[in-house]
Design a protein around this motif. Structure first.
Motif, short mmCIF file in Angstrom:
data_model
loop_
_atom_site.label_atom_id
_atom_site.label_comp_id
_atom_site.label_asym_id
_atom_site.label_seq_id
_atom_site.Cartn_x
_atom_site.Cartn_y
_atom_site.Cartn_z
N ASP A 187 -3.59 -14.70 1.28
CA ASP A 187 -3.06 -13.63 2.01
C ASP A 187 -3.07 -12.62 0.91
N GLU A 189 -1.91 -9.54 1.07
CA GLU A 189 -0.53 -8.72 0.72
C GLU A 189 0.22 -9.42 -0.25
N GLU A 190 0.41 -10.93 -0.43
CA GLU A 190 0.93 -11.67 -1.32
C GLU A 190 0.47 -11.22 -2.91
N ASN A 193 1.47 -7.60 -3.81
CA ASN A 193 2.85 -7.65 -4.34
C ASN A 193 2.87 -8.18 -5.69
N TYR A 209 1.15 -0.80 0.01
CA TYR A 209 0.33 -1.98 0.57
C TYR A 209 0.55 -1.26 2.18
N LYS A 210 -0.50 -0.84 3.01
CA LYS A 210 -0.03 -0.39 4.42
C LYS A 210 -0.61 -1.18 5.19
N LYS A 211 0.56 -1.91 6.10
CA LYS A 211 0.45 -3.09 6.78
C LYS A 211 -0.32 -2.65 8.19
N THR A 215 -3.74 -9.76 10.12
CA THR A 215 -2.78 -10.63 9.33
C THR A 215 -3.24 -12.03 8.87
N SER A 250 -5.08 -1.14 2.14
CA SER A 250 -4.76 -1.64 3.53
C SER A 250 -6.09 -2.62 4.00
N ARG A 251 -6.00 -3.06 5.02
CA ARG A 251 -7.01 -3.92 5.77
C ARG A 251 -7.74 -3.51 7.04
#
Length: 333
Positions: A187, A189-190, A193, A209-211, A215, A250-251
């Motif tokens: 992941d 995002e983890e 962070n 981190y732009k959500k 996901t 970002s993704r």
């Protein structure tokens, strides 16, 4: 059209319009189906003729990556996609060519560099260790007096050299062997962070981190993903150190991660060789961070593209990994 288009026509309606050794496909305008393909395209498709198939079944295209670049994945390799309109056999077609990337070191180049670095590490570490030992012996001499401050400078220089050698050692140890993608997932995002937790608060507050709607996990070892993103984020921090500058991760698509900043753009003098080692504007830096990030990405059949480098927009890097089997390329025709 999504990409820059140039008009072209062939002298004969029967002439097959291939003038490149790079994988090239002819697609009828609006149909998305491949009408012709050159030998490089057929060879890259396991020597199976792709005629009649839709282009997105053969090539994975990353849309809207940047104003002047379109990454494309074909035959376990990343290319830059170029296209132009073509009048062939009386109808409008697209000629889609997969261009080899410039300014990116290939396998043979990196093998040679790794051997050279390994040789230098072996030859330089030994005398440095001896010099450091003698300096420490002199420093313990009670009669040294004022000369100790000069020995301190010598030791500082030696430590700096050892730090540089450690960086070269880390580059030299990166394996060029590919990894089985099915063995790992992460992941991002983890990971981001976790990386930001190591930055001082005054720096971390300018990184976000732009959500997005993406996901799903990525096929990459978590440790290697951390290394890749750390290099990319460190590079962004280095060129965007001023408080008002912002860094965004970002993704854009399920298999890409973008690291962008609105700070100083990459100087033109180094932008064309950016992923080669020892390319840097910093006097006390080796310039190997982006090289290491690229090598880790290549282990997973991935790559890294500079997708923008404009002081009025942003400077952005795009990490591209192979698409998951269930993910289909979006239409670009």
């Amino acid at each position: 059209m999504m990409f820059q288009i140039q008009q072209a026509s062939t002298g004969s309606a029967e002439m097959i319009p291939f003038n490149s050794m790079e994988p090239t496909f002819i697609v009828k305008m609006g149909s998305k189906k491949i009408c012709e393909a050159n030998e490089a395209a057929i060879a890259g498709h396991d020597n199976q003729n792709p005629i009649g198939k839709e282009l997105e079944e053969i090539i994975h295209i990353v849309p809207n990556a940047g104003p002047n670049i379109t990454p494309a994945y074909f035959n376990k390799q990343w290319f830059v996609l170029k296209q132009e309109t073509l009048l062939w056999q009386g109808d409008q077609h697209l000629k889609v060519r997969l261009e080899e990337r410039e300014g990116v070191p290939g396998f043979d180049v990196m093998q040679s560099l790794k051997k050279m670095i390994g040789f230098l590490l072996h030859r330089v570490r030994s005398p440095l260790t001896g010099i450091q030992g003698y300096a420490e012996l002199i420093q313990t001499n009670s009669d040294i007096g004022e000369s100790s401050k000069y020995l301190d400078k010598i030791n500082e220089g030696i430590e700096e050299l050892f730090d540089l050698l450690d960086e070269l050692d880390a580059l030299q140890e990166i394996s060029l062997d590919h990894v089985d993608l099915n063995n790992f997932s992460v992941d991002p995002e983890e990971i981001v962070n976790d990386i930001l937790a190591d930055y001082p608060s005054n720096v971390a507050q300018n990184i976000r981190y732009k959500k997005t709607e993406q996901t799903s996990a990525l096929q990459c070892n978590p440790g290697d993903m951390r290394r890749i993103l750390s290099f990319l984020i460190d590079n962004a921090v280095e060129y965007a150190p001023v408080e008002e500058h912002q860094i965004t991760i970002s993704r854009p698509t399920p298999n890409t991660i973008k690291v962008a900043h609105n700070g100083n753009p990459i100087p033109k003098s180094i932008s064309e060789q950016l992923f080669y080692p020892f390319v840097t504007t910093k006097a006390r830096k080796l310039g190997i961070g982006l090289t290491m990030a690229l090598l880790y990405a290549k282990r997973y059949h991935g790559s890294i593209f500079v997708t923008d480098n404009n002081p009025f927009r942003e400077t952005s890097f795009l990490l591209c990994l192979p698409p998951a089997k269930e993910y289909q390329s979006p239409s670009f025709l």
